[in-house]
Enzyme design. Sequence first.
Site, PDB file in Angstrom:
ATOM      1  N   GLU A   1       0.648  -1.231  -0.178  1.00  6.29           N
ATOM      2  CA  GLU A   1       0.150  -0.132  -0.066  1.00  6.29           C
ATOM      3  C   GLU A   1       0.907   1.192  -0.175  1.00  6.29           C
ATOM      4  OE1 GLU A   1      -4.038  -0.514   1.766  1.00  6.29           O
ATOM      5  OE2 GLU A   1      -2.775  -1.236   3.285  1.00  6.29           O
TER       6      GLU A   1
ATOM      7  N   GLU B   1      -3.754 -10.103   3.022  1.00  2.73           N
ATOM      8  CA  GLU B   1      -4.942  -9.768   4.194  1.00  2.73           C
ATOM      9  C   GLU B   1      -5.948 -10.709   4.386  1.00  2.73           C
ATOM     10  OE1 GLU B   1      -3.127  -7.514   2.408  1.00  2.73           O
ATOM     11  OE2 GLU B   1      -2.662  -5.526   3.596  1.00  2.73           O
TER      12      GLU B   1
END
Lengths: 221, 244
Positions: free
Chosen positions: B113, B133
């Site tokens: 990210e 995730e």
Amino acid sequence: MVGNPKISWEVQENIGFVRLVDEPENRMDTRFFRELLELTKNIIPAADVAAILVTGKGRHFSSGADLEDLRKTIRGGHYSHDFLMANYRSFRFFDDVNIPVVVAIKGVCLGSGLELALHGDFRLCSADALFGLPEATFDLIPGAGGIQKFVQFAGKAKAMELIMQGKSFSAEEALRLHIVDAIFPKKELEEKAIQLAKRAAGDYRKYNKKDYLKELTHREI
Amino acid sequence: MGKEHEIILEREGDIGLLIIKNLPQNYLKRPELIEMRQLQEFVATGIKALIITGAGRHFSAGADPETIKSQVKDKKCFTEQLIRGNYILNYLDELKIPVIAAVSGVCFGAGFEIALSCDIRICELTSLFAFPEINQGIFPGLGGITRLSELTGKAVAMELVMHGDMINAAKAKEFGIVDEVTAKKQALDQARILAKKMTDNRPLRVIKAVMTSINNCKALGMEEALKKDAELFARLVEESFSSE
């Protein structure tokens, strides 16, 4: 008006020819932009054409804006913003007009010259063409849609690199960056551009773009 | 529980380096990469470009799952940290100087990210990218999904996020996630070369004007972006007179 015109407009069959005619470099000064505004606002919309071909007379497409002349105009204060927006709208016309616009590029195609070219639907160039947005080297930015168009075609990373560096690049590099669609020998360039304009005239859809180019380059091979 | 990550800020001439350090995988201990004030102060020293990289062999493997598990117990505190983490990445995304991610080794989760919030991503042949995730029943919470979709389109982004699959450098290049792939151990040097190319001999005001215009392409419509460009251009002309 005194002096020679900077742009010529000519209709042959159903193709409209926009020629930059301030040889040798076809520089864009205040007068050029005034003529382009008149052309895109009044003359071309009233003309009966099915395609437009934009090209430069002589050895070059255009070396871009005449900086000294533009600085004088822009220095006039609040007038500057309107002047710049008008120039941009003239360029934008070639993007918005609902007939195909083919740009044929030989020699240098720099600064605002490249910005104008980037607003066409097709860009064909000769092998010796030289491209670049050198504005940053004069502590300026390309201000007439060049940044947006460059990002659209070449992606953000390459746009950042080439605009901030202000370095010029070759026809092959322009092809790799999707800045031009095809390269032809100088002698054949105009003929190919006319052929493409005729082919796309009256039957142009953005999604057909690749088909027309394939046709054009296949004949080459 | 994993140890705290450390952020090293260095200047190499006009170029700023932000190094994520928590060897060996550079796990991130908090959703907040760095304190906002510290980052703003570093930028305010007048750096003309920022390179983000990881110490050692990897960029960052993201948040370590054990840490997250213990942090979510205090829901309010964790949410606040997540919001601050988002602010940091939005700040990087909108920064008016070039921000380059130099990626070696793994670039996972929150690490991925961070890389996605940069303007340009350079990685090495052996680099790996993933959003793992989903395996913990969570999803990338720092804007990674949105930023990934902008680069790859919705379909690819959905696959990567929902499968948690790992992709290599070649695939990342093919999907438009990275801009350049270098040989092993070359990403940082390549980022330095690129940053120098873009900023050498360029006044900060010109760099900021170009970046503002480029960021406006995404944030504004064409017409609005062009109005801003005309303003920027006119201002630069004025400034070039006053500096003459």
